[in-house]
Design a protein around this motif. Structure first.
Motif, PDB file in Angstrom:
ATOM      1  N   CYS A  55       0.823  -1.208   0.000  1.00  0.00           N
ATOM      2  CA  CYS A  55       0.000   0.000   0.000  1.00  0.00           C
ATOM      3  C   CYS A  55       0.860   1.262   0.000  1.00  0.00           C
ATOM      4  O   CYS A  55       1.828   1.367   0.747  1.00  0.00           O
ATOM      5  N   THR A  56       0.463   2.215  -0.828  1.00  0.00           N
ATOM      6  CA  THR A  56       1.123   3.513  -0.932  1.00  0.00           C
ATOM      7  C   THR A  56       0.210   4.571  -0.322  1.00  0.00           C
ATOM      8  O   THR A  56      -0.977   4.628  -0.650  1.00  0.00           O
ATOM      9  N   THR A  57       0.768   5.398   0.559  1.00  0.00           N
ATOM     10  CA  THR A  57      -0.028   6.308   1.379  1.00  0.00           C
ATOM     11  C   THR A  57       0.167   7.764   1.000  1.00  0.00           C
ATOM     12  O   THR A  57       1.282   8.199   0.715  1.00  0.00           O
ATOM     13  N   THR A  58      -0.930   8.529   1.081  1.00  0.00           N
ATOM     14  CA  THR A  58      -0.893   9.988   1.027  1.00  0.00           C
ATOM     15  C   THR A  58      -1.259  10.492   2.414  1.00  0.00           C
ATOM     16  O   THR A  58      -2.273  10.077   2.983  1.00  0.00           O
ATOM     17  N   PHE A  65      -1.631  16.613   9.949  1.00  0.00           N
ATOM     18  CA  PHE A  65      -0.636  17.656  10.156  1.00  0.00           C
ATOM     19  C   PHE A  65       0.422  17.225  11.154  1.00  0.00           C
ATOM     20  O   PHE A  65       1.322  17.976  11.468  1.00  0.00           O
ATOM     21  N   GLY A  66       0.300  16.017  11.675  1.00  0.00           N
ATOM     22  CA  GLY A  66       1.191  15.583  12.734  1.00  0.00           C
ATOM     23  C   GLY A  66       2.290  14.647  12.292  1.00  0.00           C
ATOM     24  O   GLY A  66       3.080  14.193  13.105  1.00  0.00           O
ATOM     25  N   GLY A  67       2.343  14.328  10.986  1.00  0.00           N
ATOM     26  CA  GLY A  67       3.349  13.377  10.544  1.00  0.00           C
ATOM     27  C   GLY A  67       2.978  11.964  10.965  1.00  0.00           C
ATOM     28  O   GLY A  67       1.813  11.645  11.171  1.00  0.00           O
ATOM     29  N   PHE A  68       3.968  11.117  11.077  1.00  0.00           N
ATOM     30  CA  PHE A  68       3.819   9.729  11.497  1.00  0.00           C
ATOM     31  C   PHE A  68       2.935   8.910  10.555  1.00  0.00           C
ATOM     32  O   PHE A  68       2.332   7.926  10.960  1.00  0.00           O
ATOM     33  N   VAL A  69       2.854   9.341   9.293  1.00  0.00           N
ATOM     34  CA  VAL A  69       2.208   8.544   8.250  1.00  0.00           C
ATOM     35  C   VAL A  69       3.301   8.143   7.277  1.00  0.00           C
ATOM     36  O   VAL A  69       3.939   8.992   6.663  1.00  0.00           O
ATOM     37  N   VAL A  70       3.534   6.851   7.176  1.00  0.00           N
ATOM     38  CA  VAL A  70       4.583   6.356   6.292  1.00  0.00           C
ATOM     39  C   VAL A  70       4.081   6.332   4.850  1.00  0.00           C
ATOM     40  O   VAL A  70       2.880   6.302   4.597  1.00  0.00           O
ATOM     41  N   SER A  71       5.009   6.330   3.910  1.00  0.00           N
ATOM     42  CA  SER A  71       4.620   6.347   2.499  1.00  0.00           C
ATOM     43  C   SER A  71       4.233   4.967   1.986  1.00  0.00           C
ATOM     44  O   SER A  71       3.591   4.855   0.945  1.00  0.00           O
ATOM     45  N   ARG A  72       4.577   3.923   2.748  1.00  0.00           N
ATOM     46  CA  ARG A  72       4.319   2.563   2.283  1.00  0.00           C
ATOM     47  C   ARG A  72       4.045   1.632   3.459  1.00  0.00           C
ATOM     48  O   ARG A  72       4.757   1.665   4.467  1.00  0.00           O
ATOM     49  N   ILE A  73       3.007   0.792   3.324  1.00  0.00           N
ATOM     50  CA  ILE A  73       2.635  -0.184   4.345  1.00  0.00           C
ATOM     51  C   ILE A  73       2.382  -1.517   3.642  1.00  0.00           C
ATOM     52  O   ILE A  73       1.752  -1.559   2.591  1.00  0.00           O
ATOM     53  N   LEU A 130      -6.342   5.352   6.630  1.00  0.00           N
ATOM     54  CA  LEU A 130      -5.508   5.208   7.823  1.00  0.00           C
ATOM     55  C   LEU A 130      -5.835   6.342   8.777  1.00  0.00           C
ATOM     56  O   LEU A 130      -5.961   7.491   8.351  1.00  0.00           O
ATOM     57  N   SER A 131      -5.986   6.020  10.046  1.00  0.00           N
ATOM     58  CA  SER A 131      -6.102   7.044  11.072  1.00  0.00           C
ATOM     59  C   SER A 131      -5.259   6.595  12.256  1.00  0.00           C
ATOM     60  O   SER A 131      -4.955   5.415  12.402  1.00  0.00           O
ATOM     61  N   SER A 161      -3.624  10.925   9.777  1.00  0.00           N
ATOM     62  CA  SER A 161      -4.604  10.388   8.831  1.00  0.00           C
ATOM     63  C   SER A 161      -3.996  10.333   7.439  1.00  0.00           C
ATOM     64  O   SER A 161      -3.120  11.112   7.087  1.00  0.00           O
ATOM     65  N   GLY A 162      -4.498   9.384   6.691  1.00  0.00           N
ATOM     66  CA  GLY A 162      -4.024   9.217   5.323  1.00  0.00           C
ATOM     67  C   GLY A 162      -4.922   8.248   4.573  1.00  0.00           C
ATOM     68  O   GLY A 162      -5.845   7.663   5.141  1.00  0.00           O
ATOM     69  N   ALA A 163      -4.630   8.098   3.323  1.00  0.00           N
ATOM     70  CA  ALA A 163      -5.363   7.165   2.468  1.00  0.00           C
ATOM     71  C   ALA A 163      -4.468   6.818   1.312  1.00  0.00           C
ATOM     72  O   ALA A 163      -3.445   7.474   1.083  1.00  0.00           O
ATOM     73  N   GLY A 164      -4.852   5.803   0.569  1.00  0.00           N
ATOM     74  CA  GLY A 164      -4.029   5.455  -0.573  1.00  0.00           C
ATOM     75  C   GLY A 164      -4.544   4.251  -1.323  1.00  0.00           C
ATOM     76  O   GLY A 164      -5.700   3.849  -1.167  1.00  0.00           O
TER      77      GLY A 164
END
Length: 133
Positions: free
Chosen positions: A24-27, A31-39, A111-112, A123-126
């Motif tokens: 999975c590729t994440t966007t 605003f807090g970071g801690f979202v990786v680009s790949r899971i 992702l939350s 938070s993110g999605a992808g």
């Protein structure tokens, strides 16, 4: 290099024993970071087990980890996990909790998360690609 990463993860236990795995590729929408680009997410819906792997999990555990897994439907799976000891520039180490909802038929996920002790939204999605079935 991408395929070396995937093959190493898939051959390492416990990913080798699961029914399905997704890259999975994440966007990042927070605003807090801690979202990786790949899971990497893996699960066996019949056995109700799930696993996750990303850069923060690797930092703390050096391998994939078992996660709380729930099958909501044939097209909705939920993964939950908490990481303690993630390096943070503000406080040394942090505790992070994540919830990922995977929708395999559309190849998407959301992702939350919670950065414990702070109000920073995670938070993110992808999109996700099936890498093992």
């Amino acid at each position: 290099m991408k395929y070396l990463f995937l093959s190493a993860i898939l051959t390492l236990s416990p990913f080798a024993s699961v029914a399905e795995s997704y890259d999975c590729t994440t966007t990042d929408f927070g605003f807090g970071g801690f979202v990786v680009s790949r899971i990497i997410l893996a699960f066996d819906a019949e056995a109700t087990v799930g696993f996750a792997y990303d850069a923060f999990i690797n930092e703390v555990h050096k391998a994939s980890i078992p996660v709380k897994f729930k099958k909501w439907s044939d097209n909705r799976y939920q993964f939950n996990w908490t990481l303690k000891g993630v390096k943070s520039s503000n406080v040394g180490t942090s505790t992070l909790s994540y919830k990922v909802t995977l929708r395999p038929q559309s190849g998407t996920f959301t992702l939350s998360g919670v950065y414990h002790g702070y109000d920073n939204p995670i938070s993110g999605a992808g999109t996700c690609k099936l890498i093992k079935k």
